[in-house]
Design a protein around this motif. Sequence first.
Motif, PDB file in Angstrom:
ATOM      1  N   GLN A 287       0.226  -0.974  -0.042  1.00 52.92           N
ATOM      2  CA  GLN A 287      -0.162   0.246  -0.363  1.00 52.92           C
ATOM      3  C   GLN A 287       1.032   1.469  -0.185  1.00 52.92           C
ATOM      4  O   GLN A 287       0.536   2.464  -0.696  1.00 52.92           O
ATOM      5  CB  GLN A 287      -0.543  -0.062   0.846  1.00 52.92           C
ATOM      6  CG  GLN A 287      -2.259  -0.750   1.147  1.00 52.92           C
ATOM      7  CD  GLN A 287      -3.075  -0.814   2.530  1.00 52.92           C
ATOM      8  OE1 GLN A 287      -2.826   0.369   3.096  1.00 52.92           O
ATOM      9  NE2 GLN A 287      -4.232  -1.580   2.389  1.00 52.92           N
ATOM     10  N   GLY A 288       2.230   0.800   0.539  1.00 49.10           N
ATOM     11  CA  GLY A 288       2.982   2.268   0.917  1.00 49.10           C
ATOM     12  C   GLY A 288       3.362   2.928  -0.810  1.00 49.10           C
ATOM     13  O   GLY A 288       3.941   3.989  -1.212  1.00 49.10           O
ATOM     14  N   LEU A 289       3.892   1.176  -1.476  1.00 50.76           N
ATOM     15  CA  LEU A 289       4.098   1.969  -2.850  1.00 50.76           C
ATOM     16  C   LEU A 289       3.381   1.882  -3.580  1.00 50.76           C
ATOM     17  O   LEU A 289       3.176   2.762  -5.475  1.00 50.76           O
ATOM     18  CB  LEU A 289       4.584   0.296  -3.323  1.00 50.76           C
ATOM     19  CG  LEU A 289       6.489  -0.121  -2.897  1.00 50.76           C
ATOM     20  CD1 LEU A 289       6.614  -1.515  -2.590  1.00 50.76           C
ATOM     21  CD2 LEU A 289       7.365   0.549  -2.637  1.00 50.76           C
ATOM     22  N   GLN A 290       1.856   2.220  -3.549  1.00 52.42           N
ATOM     23  CA  GLN A 290       1.121   2.509  -4.366  1.00 52.42           C
ATOM     24  C   GLN A 290       0.937   3.445  -5.338  1.00 52.42           C
ATOM     25  O   GLN A 290       0.573   3.689  -6.517  1.00 52.42           O
ATOM     26  CB  GLN A 290      -0.447   1.933  -4.127  1.00 52.42           C
ATOM     27  CG  GLN A 290      -1.414   2.527  -5.218  1.00 52.42           C
ATOM     28  CD  GLN A 290      -2.198   3.368  -4.215  1.00 52.42           C
ATOM     29  OE1 GLN A 290      -2.235   3.823  -3.399  1.00 52.42           O
ATOM     30  NE2 GLN A 290      -2.588   4.464  -5.100  1.00 52.42           N
ATOM     31  N   PRO A 291       1.248   4.983  -4.716  1.00 53.69           N
ATOM     32  CA  PRO A 291       0.724   6.089  -4.932  1.00 53.69           C
ATOM     33  C   PRO A 291       2.497   6.339  -5.426  1.00 53.69           C
ATOM     34  O   PRO A 291       1.697   6.865  -6.715  1.00 53.69           O
ATOM     35  CB  PRO A 291       0.359   7.018  -3.830  1.00 53.69           C
ATOM     36  CG  PRO A 291       1.183   6.013  -2.439  1.00 53.69           C
ATOM     37  CD  PRO A 291       0.934   4.626  -2.937  1.00 53.69           C
ATOM     38  N   LEU A 292       3.255   5.123  -5.593  1.00 49.66           N
ATOM     39  CA  LEU A 292       4.808   6.135  -5.971  1.00 49.66           C
ATOM     40  C   LEU A 292       4.792   5.515  -7.832  1.00 49.66           C
ATOM     41  O   LEU A 292       4.726   5.932  -8.213  1.00 49.66           O
ATOM     42  CB  LEU A 292       5.724   5.571  -5.284  1.00 49.66           C
ATOM     43  CG  LEU A 292       6.225   5.593  -3.464  1.00 49.66           C
ATOM     44  CD1 LEU A 292       7.119   5.177  -2.717  1.00 49.66           C
ATOM     45  CD2 LEU A 292       6.456   7.052  -3.921  1.00 49.66           C
ATOM     46  N   TRP A 293       4.419   4.068  -7.437  1.00 49.34           N
ATOM     47  CA  TRP A 293       3.547   2.762  -8.409  1.00 49.34           C
ATOM     48  C   TRP A 293       3.233   3.903  -9.454  1.00 49.34           C
ATOM     49  O   TRP A 293       2.812   4.223 -10.751  1.00 49.34           O
ATOM     50  CB  TRP A 293       3.069   2.116  -8.728  1.00 49.34           C
ATOM     51  CG  TRP A 293       4.361   0.851  -8.197  1.00 49.34           C
ATOM     52  CD1 TRP A 293       5.940   0.881  -9.046  1.00 49.34           C
ATOM     53  CD2 TRP A 293       4.190  -0.636  -7.264  1.00 49.34           C
ATOM     54  NE1 TRP A 293       6.409  -0.365  -8.544  1.00 49.34           N
ATOM     55  CE2 TRP A 293       5.918  -0.918  -6.910  1.00 49.34           C
ATOM     56  CE3 TRP A 293       3.336  -0.792  -6.595  1.00 49.34           C
ATOM     57  CZ2 TRP A 293       5.415  -2.090  -6.771  1.00 49.34           C
ATOM     58  CZ3 TRP A 293       3.498  -2.100  -5.625  1.00 49.34           C
ATOM     59  CH2 TRP A 293       4.490  -3.173  -6.050  1.00 49.34           C
ATOM     60  N   GLY A 294       1.663   4.284  -9.222  1.00 54.11           N
ATOM     61  CA  GLY A 294       0.976   5.564  -9.828  1.00 54.11           C
ATOM     62  C   GLY A 294       1.592   6.110 -10.440  1.00 54.11           C
ATOM     63  O   GLY A 294       1.011   6.882 -11.865  1.00 54.11           O
ATOM     64  N   ASN A 295       1.984   7.029  -9.978  1.00 54.71           N
ATOM     65  CA  ASN A 295       3.092   9.374 -10.218  1.00 54.71           C
ATOM     66  C   ASN A 295       3.794   8.645 -11.102  1.00 54.71           C
ATOM     67  O   ASN A 295       4.053   8.633 -12.282  1.00 54.71           O
ATOM     68  CB  ASN A 295       3.603   8.861  -9.019  1.00 54.71           C
ATOM     69  CG  ASN A 295       2.907   9.689  -8.224  1.00 54.71           C
ATOM     70  OD1 ASN A 295       1.236  10.283  -8.585  1.00 54.71           O
ATOM     71  ND2 ASN A 295       2.835   9.863  -7.157  1.00 54.71           N
ATOM     72  N   CYS A 296       4.508   6.932 -11.419  1.00 54.77           N
ATOM     73  CA  CYS A 296       5.812   6.491 -12.632  1.00 54.77           C
ATOM     74  C   CYS A 296       4.806   6.321 -13.005  1.00 54.77           C
ATOM     75  O   CYS A 296       5.409   6.764 -14.637  1.00 54.77           O
ATOM     76  CB  CYS A 296       6.546   5.791 -11.496  1.00 54.77           C
ATOM     77  SG  CYS A 296       7.302   5.869 -10.375  1.00 54.77           S
ATOM     78  N   CYS A 297       3.590   5.996 -13.191  1.00 54.62           N
ATOM     79  CA  CYS A 297       2.924   5.403 -14.104  1.00 54.62           C
ATOM     80  C   CYS A 297       2.344   6.441 -15.182  1.00 54.62           C
ATOM     81  O   CYS A 297       2.372   6.472 -16.703  1.00 54.62           O
ATOM     82  CB  CYS A 297       2.117   3.607 -14.076  1.00 54.62           C
ATOM     83  SG  CYS A 297       0.433   3.582 -14.882  1.00 54.62           S
ATOM     84  N   GLY A 298       1.827   7.246 -14.447  1.00 53.05           N
ATOM     85  CA  GLY A 298       1.437   8.549 -14.868  1.00 53.05           C
ATOM     86  C   GLY A 298       2.598   9.244 -15.936  1.00 53.05           C
ATOM     87  O   GLY A 298       2.123   9.891 -17.212  1.00 53.05           O
ATOM     88  N   GLU A 299       3.751  10.027 -15.150  1.00 53.96           N
ATOM     89  CA  GLU A 299       4.307   9.849 -16.226  1.00 53.96           C
ATOM     90  C   GLU A 299       5.408   9.298 -16.885  1.00 53.96           C
ATOM     91  O   GLU A 299       6.404   9.386 -17.401  1.00 53.96           O
ATOM     92  CB  GLU A 299       5.640  10.432 -14.954  1.00 53.96           C
ATOM     93  CG  GLU A 299       5.282  11.769 -13.647  1.00 53.96           C
ATOM     94  CD  GLU A 299       5.774  11.823 -12.352  1.00 53.96           C
ATOM     95  OE1 GLU A 299       7.453  10.915 -12.643  1.00 53.96           O
ATOM     96  OE2 GLU A 299       5.394  12.201 -12.078  1.00 53.96           O
ATOM     97  N   ARG A 300       5.062   8.178 -17.443  1.00 59.65           N
ATOM     98  CA  ARG A 300       5.678   7.198 -18.060  1.00 59.65           C
ATOM     99  C   ARG A 300       7.267   6.989 -17.706  1.00 59.65           C
ATOM    100  O   ARG A 300       8.338   6.296 -19.121  1.00 59.65           O
ATOM    101  CB  ARG A 300       5.102   7.026 -19.369  1.00 59.65           C
ATOM    102  CG  ARG A 300       4.610   6.977 -20.135  1.00 59.65           C
ATOM    103  CD  ARG A 300       3.804   7.983 -20.893  1.00 59.65           C
ATOM    104  NE  ARG A 300       2.813   8.677 -21.834  1.00 59.65           N
ATOM    105  CZ  ARG A 300       2.368   7.404 -22.055  1.00 59.65           C
ATOM    106  NH1 ARG A 300       1.956   5.955 -21.955  1.00 59.65           N
ATOM    107  NH2 ARG A 300       0.636   7.628 -22.569  1.00 59.65           N
ATOM    108  N   ASP A 301       7.468   6.883 -16.101  1.00 59.64           N
ATOM    109  CA  ASP A 301       8.611   6.412 -15.730  1.00 59.64           C
ATOM    110  C   ASP A 301       8.793   4.620 -16.113  1.00 59.64           C
ATOM    111  O   ASP A 301       8.662   4.141 -14.315  1.00 59.64           O
ATOM    112  CB  ASP A 301       8.962   7.375 -14.457  1.00 59.64           C
ATOM    113  CG  ASP A 301      10.420   6.570 -13.787  1.00 59.64           C
ATOM    114  OD1 ASP A 301      11.097   6.391 -14.382  1.00 59.64           O
ATOM    115  OD2 ASP A 301      10.517   7.444 -12.758  1.00 59.64           O
TER     116      ASP A 301
END
Length: 365
Positions: A287-301
């Motif tokens: 759950q802690g990783l979820q927002p970090l993964w989501g932001n990276c996905c949106g930034e296509r990182d």
Amino acid sequence: MNDKLKNLWRYIFPAMGGLFVTYLYNVVDGIFVGQGVGASALGAVNIGVPFITFAVAVAAMFPMGGATVVAIRVGRGDKEGANHAFMTSVTLTLLVSLLLTAAGMVFCGQIIDMSGGHTLSRDMRDMAEDYLFYYCAFSVPMLMSTCLSVFVRNDGSPTLSFVGMCVGAGANIFLDWLFIFPMDMGVIGAAIASGLGQVFSVAVLLSHFVRRQGSLRFRRFHLSGALAVKICKRGVPEAVSQLTTPVTALCYNLMLAKLVGDIGVSTFSVLSFIYSLANAILSGVAQGLQPLWGNCCGERDTDGMNEYFRWGIRINTILSMVIYGVLLFLAEPVICILILSISVDTFNSKICGTYAAASRTAKNL
């Protein structure tokens, strides 16, 4: 230490602690109920746990699915779309919590019977029904606290999310003592204490939105069926994952109630506490990783996503080994700590033997 690693620790520890505290509610109820009411009351609390954790698992679909959509849209810079997903998730959680309130309070007797209550003593069954009835009366704050904690964390305030859950847990502990010992309210007092603890937690979490600390806001919106379906699809894996806890507890309760009776259900409650707390630690990392993964996905990182994924695997592997080692070498001390939930006058030779078996079983969790 690079920025990604700093963000990792900034989000993982509060998420892990928050989820641990959430599962701690039932453990605290068990300890106070066992000491203040007796072993039968401890088993009564455990009989109601499958439905309670089932409700939490089903409702987790909306905040976790919505948080994924929010994080991706924030990464793309679409703040308006992110807020729309936030409001949709909150609305869906509220509707489901109202439905569960009605179902839990109206059909509490049938739910207890389906959980194995029909094979137990009348005294334990009645206490289980009372506990579930009053606990379900607080379904709205119970599920909304979980929902808001997820979005507060995604909105850049992981520490406040953790503090909110801790405030609720602290209030629960104090109210458990107040209602069970001085006021002698039994399992009803434990259920009400848990519900009021969640109310305090919601109040703290709402301060994030009242003070406008992040970008998410409570505002009018139009409910979109397509967006609701998208949120549900994103949240189904989390709901299915969390459903393993109530399904496991239900199966054990049914078999133990049939084969052993009241004391078997009371014994399993200790093992259930251990399992739920261990599961909370490991799930908290995800759950802690979820927002970090989501932001990276949106930034296509893609590189960032892979880096966070590798760190998540490493952290959960280490934590799994630590938990296994503790249960392998310190099973009996761990069981002894949780045996505080059984009052001394009920801890007779039969219970001692059953709990000795529990300590051996804990090593196999």
